[in-house]
Design an enzyme around this catalytic site. Structure first.
Site, mmCIF file in Angstrom:
data_model
loop_
_atom_site.group_PDB
_atom_site.id
_atom_site.type_symbol
_atom_site.label_atom_id
_atom_site.label_comp_id
_atom_site.label_asym_id
_atom_site.label_seq_id
_atom_site.Cartn_x
_atom_site.Cartn_y
_atom_site.Cartn_z
ATOM 1 N N CYS A 1 0.659 -0.964 0.156
ATOM 2 C CA CYS A 1 0.034 -0.110 0.001
ATOM 3 C C CYS A 1 0.914 1.264 -0.023
ATOM 4 O O CYS A 1 0.725 2.107 -0.959
ATOM 5 C CB CYS A 1 -0.638 0.116 1.057
ATOM 6 S SG CYS A 1 -1.849 -1.515 1.636
ATOM 7 N N HIS B 1 -2.436 6.739 4.137
ATOM 8 C CA HIS B 1 -1.534 5.659 4.457
ATOM 9 C C HIS B 1 0.085 5.870 3.993
ATOM 10 O O HIS B 1 0.735 5.150 3.853
ATOM 11 C CB HIS B 1 -1.872 4.405 3.918
ATOM 12 C CG HIS B 1 -1.477 3.340 4.764
ATOM 13 N ND1 HIS B 1 -1.317 1.914 4.272
ATOM 14 C CD2 HIS B 1 -0.683 3.236 5.851
ATOM 15 C CE1 HIS B 1 -0.817 1.228 5.172
ATOM 16 N NE2 HIS B 1 -0.309 1.882 6.000
HETATM 17 CA CA CA Z 1 -3.096 -2.000 -0.509
#
Ligand code: CA
Length: 551
Positions: free
Chosen positions: A137, A194
């Site tokens: 991610c 994130h």
């Molecule tokens: Ca991801």
């Protein structure tokens, strides 16, 4: 210089060796050369397979296609003359969706979760079957926004709950949102971030004009709520209290120049299940507001789903033919994509908006059955195709003609360059940083456009592991797992004795390496490209944020 002499001397000797063994020895010389890149190959002539041109030291070399580049420029100029403003850009990123989850890639209804809205984007635009992300991610999101490899931004692995970094990665980065905001765009991100939780690393502090979403990842929230999955945390008040000191399970929002606001604290699974509806409402509202303003927009709609743990939104429990929460989440994601497209159309912005649909990494096999589908080897966390090959669809009615799918290479880092090119703002890119993305506006906009990208380089944190070139995949380091579908939790990364080479057209599952048997002809070129790539770090070095695990 010594190394070059040694290799040349070795080649002379090899040429005297019996023919059946000669190629093997030449390959050895090439690999030896690769492992001594900085001293050996810098002065060698360009390899004859290399089609790229480097136009500036800080820009990744690209394959020039002058006719399609002109066609793209002409189309953009015509559109701007008609609309009187720069185009909007909407990037839709699903979390952990597999390449095969969507119908046009062989999934959809065939795997129990129809995706009619996403499929219609592909049928009305361009499905890019060789779209590549990083394998997890955080690295992908940082790369997509900056056009730079995680090794350069320092965001080389997923950030963990409440994790502090020794260095703020954004202090000397310029994401596309920042450059476009300075150019008069209204920039926003909805959903998952994130790429930094601490103050100073949040969206509205690093270039976005506004945002609403979660600063980390779905599982960081669900682990603090779902007692069935995490009883050892949720039913232990002292542990939960300690975790809450690191991070709170909240939706936050912010506007440039203003403090972060808490919008909602997650207390129930139902709230988690409905979080993407909240993010969709925000994006719909943003698109509607933009229609009444004079500014073009750059919006990243970043789903929280279909990253584990998936819980159905209201009305979605059992809605998919498969009936599992993951598949219900795919149906919900597809419906939200339909909502966003409907809003663009209803506000008369569809024909002035480039839409790009993708996922931030491949299917997560470790979380099965709460994970996606791909027809490749491996999954999230590896640089097997299953970890890095993701859905990629470009859609822009009137600008991208409905075309057959293309297997031309596309790296999500290319969205940085392509967004700036479409906005007409490439002159804002500083030469202080190396940009690994290439401008793909000609590929997307010209009727028969081809990719400007020659290779896709793949990494595990700061280690280069593999490269895709044409239909070939060459691994210099390989992931091997201790058990089936255990890519993140039980695998090791090893240096290949010889490069492992797969012809992805003949062996898409990367099952049988044929490196020295059928690819001897291509290895010298690949080694040369790897050397060129490694050489870019001399002037533009890797950055450390202190994320390396203690040794
Ligand atoms: Ca991801």
């Amino acid at each position: 210089m010594l190394m070059r002499y040694a290799t040349h001397h070795m080649e002379e000797k090899i040429m005297k060796i019996e023919r059946p063994f000669r190629g093997y020895c030449l390959l050895f010389a090439a690999v030896l050369c690769f492992t001594n890149a900085s001293t050996c190959c810098a002065e060698q002539a360009k390899n004859p397979f290399d089609k790229t041109v480097r136009v500036a030291a800080h820009l990744e070399p690209a394959i020039p296609h002058s006719a399609q580049e002109k066609a793209a420029r002409d189309k953009l100029a015509t559109l701007k003359a008609k609309t009187g403003r720069a185009p909007n850009i909407l990037i839709i990123v699903v979390d952990d969706m597999g390449w095969g989850d969507i119908g046009v890639n062989g999934g959809g209804v065939a795997v129990g979760a129809p995706t009619p809205h996403i499929d219609s984007l592909a049928r009305g635009g361009l499905n890019l079957t060789s779209t590549y992300a990083q394998s997890t991610c955080t690295p992908t999101r940082a790369a997509l926004m900056t056009g730079r490899f995680p090794a350069r931004t320092g965001l080389t692995r997923p950030l963990m709950a409440g994790e502090q970094m020794k260095v703020n990665p954004w202090a000397d980065e310029e994401p596309a949102a920042k450059l476009l905001s300075a150019a008069g765009y209204k920039t926003a991100i909805s959903g998952k971030w994130h790429v930094g939780e601490p103050e100073g690393t949040r969206p509205h502090e690093v270039g976005y004009d506004e945002y609403l979403g979660i600063l980390a990842v779905n599982s960081e929230i669900t682990q603090a709520i779902d007692e069935r999955l995490y009883p050892d945390l949720v039913l232990r008040p002292e542990r939960l209290a300690a975790l809450r000191k690191l991070v709170l399970p909240v939706v936050t929002a912010g506007e440039k120049g203003k403090p972060t606001r808490t919008v909602m604290e997650f207390k129930t699974i139902d709230q988690v299940g409905n979080s993407d509806q909240m993010f969709a409402d925000y994006s719909v509202d943003f698109i509607k507001r933009s229609a009444t303003e004079k500014k073009p927009f750059y919006l990243v709609h970043a789903f929280s789903k279909v990253h584990n743990d998936n819980y159905p939104a209201t009305g979605y429990k059992g809605k998919s033919p498969a009936g599992f929460p993951y598949k219900d989440a795919i149906v919900e994601v597809d419906d939200i994509v339909g909502r966003l497209m409907k809003t663009l159309k209803e506000t008369n912005q569809a024909e002035n908006t480039l839409v790009f649909f993708t996922s931030d990494n491949g299917a997560n096999e470790d979380t099965w059955p709460d994970g996606g589908y791909n027809p490749w080897r491996g999954g999230k966390g590896t640089t097997w195709e299953g970890g890095v090959r993701v859905p990629g669809i470009a859609y822009w009615p009137g600008m991208i003609a409905p075309r057959p799918a293309s297997d031309g290479l596309f790296d999500l880092m290319d969205l940085f360059n392509t967004s700036l090119a479409i906005a007409g703002e490439t002159n804002r890119v500083s030469d202080k940083r190396y940009i690994d993305g290439v401008d793909q506006s000609g590929f997307l906009l010209a009727d028969e456009g081809e990719s400007a990208r020659q290779c896709v380089f793949m990494y595990s944190e700061k280690e280069l592991t593999a490269v895709r070139w044409m239909e070939y995949k060459v691994h210099t380091k390989v992931y091997q797992s201790a058990g089936p579908m255990k890519n993140l939790d039980e695998s090791v990364l090893s240096k290949a004795v010889w490069p492992w080479v797969y012809n992805l057209y003949m062996d898409p599952k990367e099952q049988r390496s044929t490196g020295h048997r059928y690819f001897e002809w291509g290895l010298t070129a690949v080694v040369s490209m790897l050397n060129d790539h490694a050489g870019t770090y001399a002037k533009y070095p890797m950055k450390s944020l202190g994320l390396e695990l203690p040794k």
